[in-house]
Write an enzyme that holds these catalytic residues in place. Structure first.
Site, PDB file in Angstrom:
ATOM      1  N   ALA A  66       0.846  -1.176   0.000  1.00 36.70           N
ATOM      2  CA  ALA A  66       0.000   0.000   0.000  1.00 36.70           C
ATOM      3  C   ALA A  66       0.893   1.241   0.000  1.00 36.70           C
ATOM      4  O   ALA A  66       2.051   1.199   0.419  1.00 36.70           O
ATOM      5  CB  ALA A  66      -0.912  -0.001   1.217  1.00 36.70           C
ATOM      6  N   GLY A 110       0.202  -4.983   1.007  1.00 35.81           N
ATOM      7  CA  GLY A 110      -1.054  -4.914   0.259  1.00 35.81           C
ATOM      8  C   GLY A 110      -0.953  -5.513  -1.126  1.00 35.81           C
ATOM      9  O   GLY A 110      -1.932  -6.029  -1.657  1.00 35.81           O
ATOM     10  N   GLU A 113      -1.466  -9.108  -0.570  1.00 32.33           N
ATOM     11  CA  GLU A 113      -2.878  -9.319  -0.252  1.00 32.33           C
ATOM     12  C   GLU A 113      -3.733  -9.260  -1.511  1.00 32.33           C
ATOM     13  O   GLU A 113      -4.681 -10.038  -1.673  1.00 32.33           O
ATOM     14  CB  GLU A 113      -3.348  -8.270   0.754  1.00 32.33           C
ATOM     15  CG  GLU A 113      -2.729  -8.449   2.136  1.00 32.33           C
ATOM     16  CD  GLU A 113      -3.175  -7.387   3.108  1.00 32.33           C
ATOM     17  OE1 GLU A 113      -3.929  -7.701   4.040  1.00 32.33           O
ATOM     18  OE2 GLU A 113      -2.764  -6.217   2.925  1.00 32.33           O
ATOM     19  N   GLU A 133       4.080  -5.510   7.262  1.00 33.42           N
ATOM     20  CA  GLU A 133       3.404  -4.410   7.948  1.00 33.42           C
ATOM     21  C   GLU A 133       3.890  -4.204   9.382  1.00 33.42           C
ATOM     22  O   GLU A 133       3.863  -3.083   9.902  1.00 33.42           O
ATOM     23  CB  GLU A 133       1.893  -4.645   7.946  1.00 33.42           C
ATOM     24  CG  GLU A 133       1.211  -4.391   6.611  1.00 33.42           C
ATOM     25  CD  GLU A 133       1.228  -5.601   5.693  1.00 33.42           C
ATOM     26  OE1 GLU A 133       0.540  -5.577   4.663  1.00 33.42           O
ATOM     27  OE2 GLU A 133       1.947  -6.591   6.003  1.00 33.42           O
TER      28      GLU A 133
END
Length: 251
Positions: A66, A110, A113, A133
């Site tokens: 992200a 992300g 993911e 993370e």
């Protein structure tokens, strides 16, 4: 539709390719990219000419995670509102047609993911997967803690979530995270070729098979068996099943 963070390519034969396109940021996922992804998949959902979708990035990165710049300084409530407003975070998992991720370089946080939401994940040799993370003082928040357990089991998932333990493509293949590992120069063609095979098959059975396998990951065995049974019998009423069974018997 004007797109700034995605490139759409149509190799034909029922397959569309979505390329993440933020090269300077190693395809870090921001709200704009995810919003565009949600809109594109919504269009593809309604397009009968598209039967399967390949999602890829660049040679250096599928997606580096992200976009930290976008998250910096936000409160928990602000992050919740931002994620809830962007359909792209859940667009792949809600898409009814088969999706194939072709990952190269790295798929982190992300990005990993997002890749895990695809139905089939293929990787170029040496691709790095990780959920780092914890290095930022948070945890995966787009399904990573749940999907990785289903794929790897509790112990290794704990290492990845709590200690950012990486997986290279070759180990990811051994662990069942990816279905195949191929040379970097071949990964895109490999994914497109597989997607074309799916696109040529009976669409009702492909989608039903996708739904049933996903159900197995998300529910108990008993619930999954009941779901499979409900999906199985209606397929006998489809034109594809009648045609293919007749061709098999009379070949």
């Amino acid at each position: 539709m004007t797109l700034e963070t995605l490139i759409i390519e149509n190799p034909a034969d029922g397959v569309a390719l979505i390329r993440l396109n933020r090269p300077r940021q190693y395809n870090a996922l921001n709200s704009q990219l995810l919003g565009e992804l949600g809109k594109v998949l919504a269009e593809f959902e309604q397009d009968d000419a598209i039967a399967a979708v390949v999602i890829t990035g660049s040679d250096k990165a599928f997606a580096a995670g992200a976009d930290i710049v976008e998250m910096l300084g936000k409160s928990g409530a602000e992050m919740s509102a931002m994620i809830d407003s962007v359909t792209g975070w859940r667009a792949i998992s809600e898409f009814s047609k088969p999706t194939i991720c072709a990952a190269s370089g790295m798929a982190l946080g992300g990005g990993f993911e997002l890749a895990l939401q695809c139905d089939v994940l293929m990787a170029a040799e040496g691709t790095k997967f990780a959920l780092p993370e914890v290095n930022l003082g948070v945890i995966p928040g787009a399904g990573g803690t749940q999907r990785i357990v289903a794929a790897l089991g509790k112990s290794l998932a704990m290492e990845m979530v709590m200690n950012a333990r990486p997986l290279l493509a070759e180990e990811a293949l051994q662990r069942g995270i990816v279905s195949r590992v191929v040379p970097a120069a071949d990964i895109e063609n490999e994914a497109i070729g597989f997607a074309k095979q799916l696109a040529a098959r009976a669409s009702h059975s492909v989608r039903a098979g996708k739904q049933c396998v996903n159900k197995a990951v998300l529910t108990t065995l008993e619930q999954g068996l009941a779901f499979e049974r409900e999906a199985f019998f209606p397929l006998f009423d489809t034109d594809d099943a009648k045609r293919l069974m007749d061709a098999f018997v009379n070949k």
